[in-house]
Design a protein around this motif. Sequence first.
Motif, PDB file in Angstrom:
ATOM      1  N   ARG A 625       0.880  -1.148   0.000  1.00  0.00           N
ATOM      2  CA  ARG A 625       0.000   0.000   0.000  1.00  0.00           C
ATOM      3  C   ARG A 625       0.925   1.207   0.000  1.00  0.00           C
ATOM      4  O   ARG A 625       1.661   1.455   0.962  1.00  0.00           O
ATOM      5  CB  ARG A 625      -0.868  -0.019   1.256  1.00  0.00           C
ATOM      6  N   THR A 626       0.919   1.943  -1.105  1.00  0.00           N
ATOM      7  CA  THR A 626       1.828   3.064  -1.242  1.00  0.00           C
ATOM      8  C   THR A 626       1.149   4.329  -0.746  1.00  0.00           C
ATOM      9  O   THR A 626      -0.027   4.546  -1.011  1.00  0.00           O
ATOM     10  CB  THR A 626       2.197   3.266  -2.720  1.00  0.00           C
ATOM     11  N   SER A 627       1.903   5.154  -0.007  1.00  0.00           N
ATOM     12  CA  SER A 627       1.358   6.421   0.464  1.00  0.00           C
ATOM     13  C   SER A 627       1.914   7.573  -0.361  1.00  0.00           C
ATOM     14  O   SER A 627       3.082   7.561  -0.757  1.00  0.00           O
ATOM     15  CB  SER A 627       1.708   6.641   1.937  1.00  0.00           C
ATOM     16  N   SER A 640      -2.594  18.306   2.134  1.00  0.00           N
ATOM     17  CA  SER A 640      -3.226  17.084   2.624  1.00  0.00           C
ATOM     18  C   SER A 640      -4.201  16.524   1.579  1.00  0.00           C
ATOM     19  O   SER A 640      -4.784  17.288   0.798  1.00  0.00           O
ATOM     20  CB  SER A 640      -3.951  17.400   3.934  1.00  0.00           C
ATOM     21  N   ALA A 641      -4.355  15.198   1.560  1.00  0.00           N
ATOM     22  CA  ALA A 641      -5.087  14.526   0.480  1.00  0.00           C
ATOM     23  C   ALA A 641      -6.508  15.060   0.287  1.00  0.00           C
ATOM     24  O   ALA A 641      -6.980  15.198  -0.840  1.00  0.00           O
ATOM     25  CB  ALA A 641      -5.143  13.028   0.738  1.00  0.00           C
ATOM     26  N   GLY A 642      -7.182  15.382   1.375  1.00  0.00           N
ATOM     27  CA  GLY A 642      -8.562  15.832   1.290  1.00  0.00           C
ATOM     28  C   GLY A 642      -8.703  17.178   0.603  1.00  0.00           C
ATOM     29  O   GLY A 642      -9.788  17.536   0.134  1.00  0.00           O
ATOM     30  N   THR A 660       1.081   6.467   9.540  1.00  0.00           N
ATOM     31  CA  THR A 660       0.259   5.600  10.389  1.00  0.00           C
ATOM     32  C   THR A 660      -1.201   5.931  10.126  1.00  0.00           C
ATOM     33  O   THR A 660      -1.609   7.088  10.310  1.00  0.00           O
ATOM     34  CB  THR A 660       0.577   5.850  11.878  1.00  0.00           C
ATOM     35  N   ASP A 661      -1.973   4.955   9.708  1.00  0.00           N
ATOM     36  CA  ASP A 661      -3.391   5.186   9.385  1.00  0.00           C
ATOM     37  C   ASP A 661      -3.552   6.401   8.470  1.00  0.00           C
ATOM     38  O   ASP A 661      -4.414   7.258   8.713  1.00  0.00           O
ATOM     39  CB  ASP A 661      -4.208   5.408  10.670  1.00  0.00           C
ATOM     40  N   ASP A 662      -2.734   6.478   7.451  1.00  0.00           N
ATOM     41  CA  ASP A 662      -2.767   7.562   6.467  1.00  0.00           C
ATOM     42  C   ASP A 662      -2.336   8.922   7.024  1.00  0.00           C
ATOM     43  O   ASP A 662      -2.374   9.921   6.310  1.00  0.00           O
ATOM     44  CB  ASP A 662      -4.158   7.709   5.824  1.00  0.00           C
ATOM     45  N   VAL A 663      -1.941   8.971   8.292  1.00  0.00           N
ATOM     46  CA  VAL A 663      -1.479  10.245   8.841  1.00  0.00           C
ATOM     47  C   VAL A 663       0.049  10.284   8.755  1.00  0.00           C
ATOM     48  O   VAL A 663       0.724   9.365   9.198  1.00  0.00           O
ATOM     49  CB  VAL A 663      -1.925  10.427  10.310  1.00  0.00           C
ATOM     50  N   TYR A 688      -1.711  15.836   8.545  1.00  0.00           N
ATOM     51  CA  TYR A 688      -1.475  15.683   7.116  1.00  0.00           C
ATOM     52  C   TYR A 688      -1.925  14.279   6.716  1.00  0.00           C
ATOM     53  O   TYR A 688      -1.364  13.281   7.167  1.00  0.00           O
ATOM     54  CB  TYR A 688      -0.007  15.888   6.755  1.00  0.00           C
ATOM     55  N   ILE A 689      -2.963  14.197   5.893  1.00  0.00           N
ATOM     56  CA  ILE A 689      -3.489  12.910   5.470  1.00  0.00           C
ATOM     57  C   ILE A 689      -2.878  12.536   4.104  1.00  0.00           C
ATOM     58  O   ILE A 689      -2.891  13.353   3.179  1.00  0.00           O
ATOM     59  CB  ILE A 689      -5.032  12.958   5.310  1.00  0.00           C
ATOM     60  N   CYS A 690      -2.353  11.317   4.016  1.00  0.00           N
ATOM     61  CA  CYS A 690      -1.742  10.858   2.761  1.00  0.00           C
ATOM     62  C   CYS A 690      -2.770  10.153   1.885  1.00  0.00           C
ATOM     63  O   CYS A 690      -3.720   9.556   2.381  1.00  0.00           O
ATOM     64  CB  CYS A 690      -0.607   9.872   3.041  1.00  0.00           C
ATOM     65  N   GLY A 691      -2.548  10.242   0.595  1.00  0.00           N
ATOM     66  CA  GLY A 691      -3.328   9.428  -0.334  1.00  0.00           C
ATOM     67  C   GLY A 691      -2.705   8.044  -0.406  1.00  0.00           C
ATOM     68  O   GLY A 691      -1.605   7.821   0.119  1.00  0.00           O
ATOM     69  N   SER A 692      -3.407   7.089  -1.029  1.00  0.00           N
ATOM     70  CA  SER A 692      -2.811   5.758  -1.102  1.00  0.00           C
ATOM     71  C   SER A 692      -3.223   5.028  -2.376  1.00  0.00           C
ATOM     72  O   SER A 692      -4.204   5.387  -3.019  1.00  0.00           O
ATOM     73  CB  SER A 692      -3.227   4.928   0.110  1.00  0.00           C
TER      74      SER A 692
END
Length: 922
Positions: A625-627, A640-642, A660-663, A688-692
């Motif tokens: 699962r790539t971030s 941030s992804a959103g 961790t958990d997209d953070v 900061y939320i990452c995309g995946s």
Amino acid sequence: MEYNHKDIEPRVRQAWQNAELYKVEIDHSKPKYYVLDMFPYPSGAGLHVGHPLGYISSDIFSRYKRLQGFNVLHPMGYDAYGLPAEQYAIQTGQHPEVTTRENVARYRTQLDNIGLSFDWNREIRTCDPEFYKWTQWAFLKMFGSYYDLDADRAMPVEELEKRFAEKGTQGLRAAAGKDMEFTAEEWNAMDKKERNDVLMNYRLAYLGNSMVNWCPALGTVLANDEVSEGVSVRGGHPVEQKQMWQWFLRVSAYAERLLQGLDRIDWSDSIKETQRNWIGKSEGAEMKFRLDGRDDLVLDIFTTRPDTVFGVTFMVLAPESKYVDMLTTPEQREAVNEYLSSIKHRTERERMIDKRVTGVFSGSYAINPLSGKKVPVWISDYVLAGYGTGAIMAVPAHDSRDYAFARHFNLPIIPLIKDADVSEASFDAKEGIMINSEGPELNLNGLTVPQAIASTKEFIEKSGIGKVKVNYRLRDAIFSRQRYWGEPIPVCYVDGIPTPYNNLPLELPEIDKYLPTETGEPPLGRAKNWCTPEGYPLELNTMPGFAGSSAYYLRYMDPRNHEALVSPEAIGYWRQVDLYVGGSEHATGHLIYSRFWNKFLFDYGYIVEDEPFRKLINQGMIQGRTSFVYRIKDTNTLVSAGLKDNYDTTPIRVPISMVTDDVLDIEQLRGWQKEFANAEFILEDGKYICGSAVEKMSKSMHNVVNPDDIVERYGADTLRLYEMFLGPIEQSKPWDTHGIDGVNRFIKKLWNLYWRGEELLVKDTEPTAENLKSLHKLIKKVSADIEAFSFNTSVAAFMICVNELAQQKCTSRTVLSDLIILLAPFAPHVAEELWHTALGNEGSIFNAKWPEFNEDYLKESTVTMAVSFNGKPRFNITVAADADNKTIEETALSNEAAAKWLDGKTIRKVIVVPGKIVNVVV
RNA sequence: GCCCGAAUGGUGGAAUGGUAGACACGAGGGACUUAAAAUCCCUUGGCCAUAUCGGCUGUAUGGGUUCGAGUCCCAUUUCGGGCACCA
């Protein structure tokens, strides 16, 4: 005592090692079972969590078989020759052997950490001279063999020479590069060189001059399975076609046996289908076309549709066909030459991408043997030189490629099948009623296509126009590589004639640089004194990667034998691999070559089974699962992804360990690469939320999860159970560390069945009926699941059972003892630990016996069944467990709810599955 | 283009033609705790409901076989894999 994997696992593994628990010897008192993993290439990157998937499943199976009383051979080794080590050597000057040794050590540590039950006494490495001696030995055997089609096996070339001396090629049916005809006198008159050339045409390992896949970037030729869509599978470098002298293995000689053998082995349908496609059998006919005004020549063509001869409106030659030159008329010479040079510059890749129709008229005409009509002969690159005869009869009405060609060059199209519309496209299906197919000697009109095919075949055989013929797409494997890090080919050149070098092993020499020589020869050209004691020069090419892996499974049976690849005793006992686990990417490479190699050795009786791998399981890939972080273009600001859709951004992959958990851990990212040190961040909710995305797990994608980290945190048993729990072995799925807690919790719950703090809970109490029911449900389920390689469902069954026993407060020694034996293949460390400390047993749990299933514990006296009707309320009725149609009717009527519902109706039919469900038809 | 295989909740996935969604994750609620972690309990396909009884609907889509279909058959769609100017 609390469950502590860090304390348990190393200690338990040490005890196994001290006891040499996994050492295996021939033991005629026990049935054998051979479980094999595809051995890895020890790459510098080490193992990621995807690699052990197959190893864990085969380990579970091995341990299970062992508990069932089998003598299990479960070895491991390394496919040590390969390009990465050599590329590294070129860059750094470090000997590939040094790199390989380091990588092997790392792999070994990682494999040991997972608790796999390999017998390391049998370890092999393909780069070890004691091992590759036998790779070279088999090659020389092939060099000294030809394939006799009447005996349907490989035979010594000496037999062939004897035969030539007595009667030449008369009556000989043998696999050969090209058809040859000569008499005994002619053979006897040949000199050494000429005889050598003839024999090369038959040898199973031969030197041939033909079109090969040349990869300039890698500086070597490649086999067909190493090339995909015009680029090399390793590295993706362009590959071109080049005429070169190379060593080949005559795999094509075994095409039919490789095809037939598939019906007798337990492999997945998809991989068998892939091999069938690769072998590409097609049944048809070879037919002779006379040429107009040329009595000296006939044109041989191959077709699978002899029924369509009456629709032939032109012929086509491959540009490389030997007929091209002979059939080009003086008037067309210039146009043909121009055409040939124009296509010469098109690589295979270009031809594949750009399928435009090109061609040129040769000036000659051929005569249709059935209709007597005159048709033009064209030259076009849509016909392949290497397949069939390199010439075709074109039937534009019923072949889409011929159709495109005819449209482009405005050639006639004659439909041969009733009601087939060929105004827009050809009608390729082999069905319908024949029309327009009447000649002076043969009339096919009114027949169905299959009938017409059969009649035409019969007619052409009888009249001598042609013969029934089977063609295979499978090509001979190119066996030389212009590389250093591979097995030397044990051949020397005596007066230019390739001659076996029998003093094996022929060891790989040291060289100063791992590059081709200044004169463009392979790296071995740099070796000092690379010649036989008599001074004959040795071959400079080395063997390809698949050489060492083609028969390694045989060597494990008898790895230290100096006299033979494998002793008759060892092969007689171990016979073949019973279960082979590995990736499906080897379907057209290793898995074909191994079968070929095995069949060859079988022909000479060195081994006893015609197929190497009885059952094959292909484990799926575990993807990563790539971030991603998103950088706003031309700035150093990450959004941030959103919120990224509000900006024009570029996604950048970041290491999964920082997420961790997209953070995203922003401080870690700042420290990772300079460019991020001063980056600005636009956050959402302070994070900061990452995309995946799900991608292949690899270093360059920064999404690798290392099994060592999982083992460190949760233990090997948890890793093993979790990898199995993820889903069916054969399916590809993304790795998601999240769910692992559930499995870890299960192990702790299991532990708590045996221990509450320091208090031992196991007692010599009698098991209750409930306990036994839970246990025997599990025995039945797990035994069946392991046999079916369905490990995810067995792990679920363990979870259910442990929950039930915990609820029942089960303390019975017999139940808890059997439970832990069942779990031992899956979680060997914790099982071994509880076996000793909680149950007080001596000796390893793997010397215990697999619990026997007893149906009685599951039997019920009554069973509740649901009765349902279309739309009507359901109700339950309770009946005897062995109720049948008769008793059920009475029971149903005596049941209050049922009787109420059935009020005023009569039962027409009752369907009962004993112990299960009933349906009542009114 | 041809040949295989697959499609089930928010997620991974269970179901010899017989109560679809086992098991786990995630989510929601609760207990314990000063608090947190850990642990434990409850709920969790959708819709309706008197929300505790219960009902309807539901396994990519449309048909069919069957007392009964996620499962078998036919057609369609989408995805994955193999082969591919192989005559």
